[in-house]
Design an enzyme around this catalytic site. Structure first.
Site, PDB file in Angstrom:
ATOM      1  N   ASN A 206       0.818  -1.212   0.000  1.00 29.07           N
ATOM      2  CA  ASN A 206       0.000   0.000   0.000  1.00 29.07           C
ATOM      3  C   ASN A 206       0.854   1.266   0.000  1.00 29.07           C
ATOM      4  O   ASN A 206       0.563   2.227  -0.723  1.00 29.07           O
ATOM      5  CB  ASN A 206      -0.950   0.004   1.203  1.00 29.07           C
ATOM      6  CG  ASN A 206      -2.236  -0.738   0.891  1.00 29.07           C
ATOM      7  OD1 ASN A 206      -2.458  -1.163  -0.244  1.00 29.07           O
ATOM      8  ND2 ASN A 206      -3.088  -0.905   1.885  1.00 29.07           N
ATOM      9  N   CYS A 258      -7.367   2.996   3.358  1.00 30.30           N
ATOM     10  CA  CYS A 258      -6.120   2.236   3.545  1.00 30.30           C
ATOM     11  C   CYS A 258      -4.845   3.045   3.361  1.00 30.30           C
ATOM     12  O   CYS A 258      -3.978   3.049   4.237  1.00 30.30           O
ATOM     13  CB  CYS A 258      -6.083   1.055   2.576  1.00 30.30           C
ATOM     14  SG  CYS A 258      -7.288  -0.206   2.966  1.00 30.30           S
TER      15      CYS A 258
HETATM   16  C1  UDX Z   1      -6.256   0.308  -1.680  1.00 29.04           C
HETATM   17  C2  UDX Z   1      -5.350  -0.771  -2.324  1.00 29.04           C
HETATM   18  O1  UDX Z   1      -5.316  -0.570  -3.734  1.00 29.04           O
HETATM   19  C3  UDX Z   1      -5.837  -2.148  -1.961  1.00 29.04           C
HETATM   20  O2  UDX Z   1      -4.956  -3.127  -2.503  1.00 29.04           O
HETATM   21  C4  UDX Z   1      -5.878  -2.257  -0.437  1.00 29.04           C
HETATM   22  O3  UDX Z   1      -6.336  -3.531  -0.065  1.00 29.04           O
HETATM   23  C5  UDX Z   1      -6.762  -1.181   0.144  1.00 29.04           C
HETATM   24  O4  UDX Z   1      -6.289   0.100  -0.279  1.00 29.04           O
HETATM   25  P1  UDX Z   1      -8.640   1.366  -2.147  1.00 29.04           P
HETATM   26  O5  UDX Z   1      -8.523   2.090  -0.846  1.00 29.04           O
HETATM   27  O6  UDX Z   1      -9.946   0.742  -2.493  1.00 29.04           O
HETATM   28  O7  UDX Z   1      -7.548   0.186  -2.248  1.00 29.04           O
HETATM   29  O8  UDX Z   1      -8.266   2.447  -3.259  1.00 29.04           O
HETATM   30  P2  UDX Z   1      -7.445   2.468  -4.640  1.00 29.04           P
HETATM   31  O9  UDX Z   1      -8.264   2.023  -5.774  1.00 29.04           O
HETATM   32  O10 UDX Z   1      -6.143   1.805  -4.468  1.00 29.04           O
HETATM   33  O11 UDX Z   1      -7.245   4.057  -4.788  1.00 29.04           O
HETATM   34  C6  UDX Z   1      -6.615   4.804  -3.735  1.00 29.04           C
HETATM   35  C7  UDX Z   1      -6.571   6.262  -4.069  1.00 29.04           C
HETATM   36  O12 UDX Z   1      -5.673   6.509  -5.121  1.00 29.04           O
HETATM   37  C8  UDX Z   1      -7.904   6.873  -4.490  1.00 29.04           C
HETATM   38  O13 UDX Z   1      -8.047   8.137  -3.884  1.00 29.04           O
HETATM   39  C9  UDX Z   1      -7.762   6.989  -6.002  1.00 29.04           C
HETATM   40  O14 UDX Z   1      -8.553   7.986  -6.573  1.00 29.04           O
HETATM   41  C10 UDX Z   1      -6.288   7.295  -6.131  1.00 29.04           C
HETATM   42  N1  UDX Z   1      -5.717   6.943  -7.431  1.00 29.04           N
HETATM   43  C11 UDX Z   1      -5.626   5.635  -7.815  1.00 29.04           C
HETATM   44  C12 UDX Z   1      -5.235   7.949  -8.250  1.00 29.04           C
HETATM   45  O15 UDX Z   1      -5.296   9.149  -7.901  1.00 29.04           O
HETATM   46  N2  UDX Z   1      -4.664   7.603  -9.439  1.00 29.04           N
HETATM   47  C13 UDX Z   1      -4.546   6.310  -9.856  1.00 29.04           C
HETATM   48  O16 UDX Z   1      -3.976   6.081 -10.947  1.00 29.04           O
HETATM   49  C14 UDX Z   1      -5.052   5.287  -9.023  1.00 29.04           C
END
Ligand code: UDX
Length: 438
Positions: A206, A258
Site C-alpha cells: 500500500n 487504507c
Molecule cells: C487500496 C489498495 O489498492 C488495496 O490493494 C488495499 O487492499 C486497500 O487500499 P482502495 O482504498 O480501495 O484500495 O483504493 P485504490 O483504488 O487503491 O485508490 C486509492 C486512491 O488513489 C484513491 O483516492 C484513487 O482515486 C487514487 N488513485 C488511484 C489515483 O489518484 N490515481 C490512480 O492512478 C489510481
C-alpha cells in the site's frame, strides 16, 4: 471439497466480500458481526455497502446455504476450522494501528475454538501481531496465520476472484498452506512467508502504491510548468514493465480507508524500530501538496479570493465506484476551500444525503444532481473520477452557472468540449490550452 467451516468475524468491506466470495467457492461460511441490526439486514440479502457484484454473490450464498450471518464473534467462531479476523484497525491517533478490537475478539473467542482451529488475520495489522495473538490465545492446538487482503473498494469482488497472489505467513507452515488451499480454485500463486513478512507485505504494497501516486502527482505539477503532459509521460513510463502502467493517473491526491492509514502506520513501524525511511514522509507530504495545488487552482480561477464565492464540486467520494468518504481527497480539497470562505455545493452519484449533517464534514451543501450543484457557481471543480462527469451536458451547466471556468482535477473533460460549451478549462498535469470559449 469440505475443508471445514470458515468463520468471518467482522462484516465490513473485507469481511463481507471475503465471506460472500469464499461461499461462492463452495465453502461453508458463517459471518459474525456485533451489529445485530446489520446481521438481520444481511440475512435478508441487504448489502450494507456499495460494492458492484456483491449483492448477487451474497444472494447466491444465502440461497445455497453456504453463507449465513450470526450475531457476535463467538457464535460464528464456535465449531469453525478457519476464523478470519476482518476487524477494524483504525489509526490510534499516534500513527499506530489501534488493535483493541482485534485483541478483545481474540480473547473472547480463544477459549471456544476447536482443537486444530486456525486464526487468520485479514485486517491490516502491525508486524508482530500474529505473535501477540498467539500469546493472547495461548493454545498449542490453535495456529495463527497472517493472510492480508489486497481488495480495492469498488472492484473488491473482482479482485477477490482474480487475485494477483495469495499471501500467507505463519510460524506454522502447515497452517499457512491450509489457508492458501482455501483459495486454490482461484489459480493464483501463493507466497508463503513468515508471519512478520506477510504482515509487512500489506503495508509495503500500500505504501509503495501511495508513493507511486505521489510521484506521478509531482511529475504532473512539473509537467504543468514545463509544458509537458502527465498523461503522455505516464504512457511513456508505463510501458516499462519494471514500472507498470497502473496507478499513474494524476489527481487531487490519494485517499481512502487504507493508503493514508497504512503509509503513516508503516512510517511509525519504521520509526519504532529506528529505521530511517524518508520516502514515507515525503509520500504523504507530497499528497498534501497535491491537494494544496488543486485548491490554489480553484482560488486562481475564482479571481484570487474564495471568500463568499460559490463553488460547485462534482465528486465527494475518495474515488469513483464507492460511496466511501473516508480520507477523501475531494473532501480534503473542499476543506481547504471552505476554510477560505467558499460556499460549496456538491454532487456525488453515490452520496445522496447532506454530508455536513451526517458526517461532521465541511460546509458542503450536498444536492441531488450535478446541474443543481453548478447553479449560481463561479467555478466548477471535478474532484472524483466518476465516468458520468465526462458525459454531462456542459451547455446545460453553462445555463445555470454564471462562472466560466471548470477546474478538472481528474482529467475528465477535454479543452474542445469545454470551449464548445463556453468554458475555459483548468486541467491538471498539463498546461491549459488557451482555446477561446464559444
Ligand atoms: C487500496 C489498495 O489498492 C488495496 O490493494 C488495499 O487492499 C486497500 O487500499 P482502495 O482504498 O480501495 O484500495 O483504493 P485504490 O483504488 O487503491 O485508490 C486509492 C486512491 O488513489 C484513491 O483516492 C484513487 O482515486 C487514487 N488513485 C488511484 C489515483 O489518484 N490515481 C490512480 O492512478 C489510481
Amino acid at each position: 471439497m469440505s475443508v471445514g467451516r470458515i468463520a468471518v468475524i467482522g462484516t465490513g468491506y473485507v469481511g463481507l466480500t471475503s465471506g460472500a466470495c469464499l461461499a461462492s467457492l463452495g465453502h461453508q461460511v458463517v459471518c459474525g458481526d456485533v451489529d445485530a441490526a446489520k446481521v438481520a439486514a444481511m440475512s435478508r440479502g441487504e448489502v450494507p455497502i456499495l460494492e458492484p457484484g456483491l449483492d448477487e454473490m451474497m444472494a447466491r450464498g444465502l440461497q445455497s446455504g453456504n453463507l449465513t450471518f450470526v450475531h457476535g464473534a463467538a457464535a460464528a467462531a464456535a465449531g469453525a476450522r478457519y476464523i478470519l479476523l476482518c476487524l477494524p484497525t483504525p489509526d490510534g491517533g499516534d500513527g499506530r494501528a489501534d488493535l483493541r478490537i482485534v485483541h478483545d475478539v481474540v480473547a473472547q473467542i480463544g477459549p471456544l475454538l476447536d482443537p486444530g482451529a486456525i486464526l487468520v488475520t485479514k485486517s491490516t495489522v502491525p508486524v508482530g501481531t500474529a505473535q501477540d495473538i498467539t500469546e493472547t490465545v495461548d493454545r498449542a492446538d490453535v495456529a495463527v496465520v497472517s493472510n492480508p487482503e489486497f481488495l480495492q473498494e469498488g472492484t473488491a469482488v473482482r479482485n477477490f476472484m482474480n487475485p494477483d497472489r495469495i499471501v500467507v505467513g505463519s510460524t506454522d507452515r502447515a497452517a499457512a498452506l491450509a489457508v492458501a488451499e482455501l483459495y486454490r480454485d482461484l489459480g493464483a500463486p501463493s507466497v508463503v512467508t513468515s508471519a512478520e513478512s506477510s504482515e509487512l507485505i500489506k503495508y509495503a504494497a500500500n505504501a509503495f502504491l501511495a508513493m507511486k501516486l505521489s510521484f506521478i502527482n509531482s511529475i504532473g505539477a512539473l509537467a504543468e510548468t514545463v509544458g509537458a503532459d502527465v498523461a503522455e509521460i505516464a504512457d511513456g513510463m508505463g510501458f516499462d514493465e519494471r514500472i507498470g502502467s497502473k496507478f499513474l493517473r494524476t489527481g487531487p491526491g490519494w485517499g481512502g480507508s487504507c493508503f493514508p492509514k497504512d503509509t503513516k502506520a508503516l512510517a511509525t513501524i519504521a520509526a519504532d524500530h529506528h529505521v530511517s525511511f524518508p520516502l514515507l514522509e515525503a509520500t504523504y507530504v507530497s499528497n498534501d501538496q497535491a491537494q494544496d495545488r488543486l485548491a490554489d487552482k480553484v482560488r486562481a480561477a475564482a479571481g484570487g479570493s474564495l471568500c463568499g464565492v460559490r463553488i460547485a464540486l462534482w465528486g465527494l467520494t475518495f474515488k469513483a465506484g464507492t460511496d466511501d468518504l473516508r480520507d477523501s481527497p475531494a473532501l480534503a480539497v473542499a476543506l481547504r476551500l471552505a476554510a477560505e470562505g467558499a460556499v460549496l455545493q456538491g454532487f456525488d452519484p453515490a452520496i445522496s444525503k447532506d454530508v455536513t449533517a451526517a458526517r461532521d464534514r465541511p460546509e458542503i451543501t450536498v444536492v441531488p444532481d450535478p446541474y443543481t450543484a453548478a447553479a449560481g457557481a463561479a467555478v466548477l471543480v471535478i474532484l472524483t473520477e466518476w465516468p458520468v462527469f465526462g458525459e454531462l451536458d456542459l451547455l446545460e451547466v453553462g445555463r445555470v452557472m454564471p462562472g466560466r471556468v471548470i477546474v478538472d482535477g481528474r482529467g475528465m473533460i477535454d479543452d474542445e468540449t469545454a470551449a464548445a460549451a463556453g468554458f475555459s478549462l483548468v486541467p491538471i498535469g498539463r498546461p491549459a490550452h488557451h482555446i477561446v470559449p464559444a
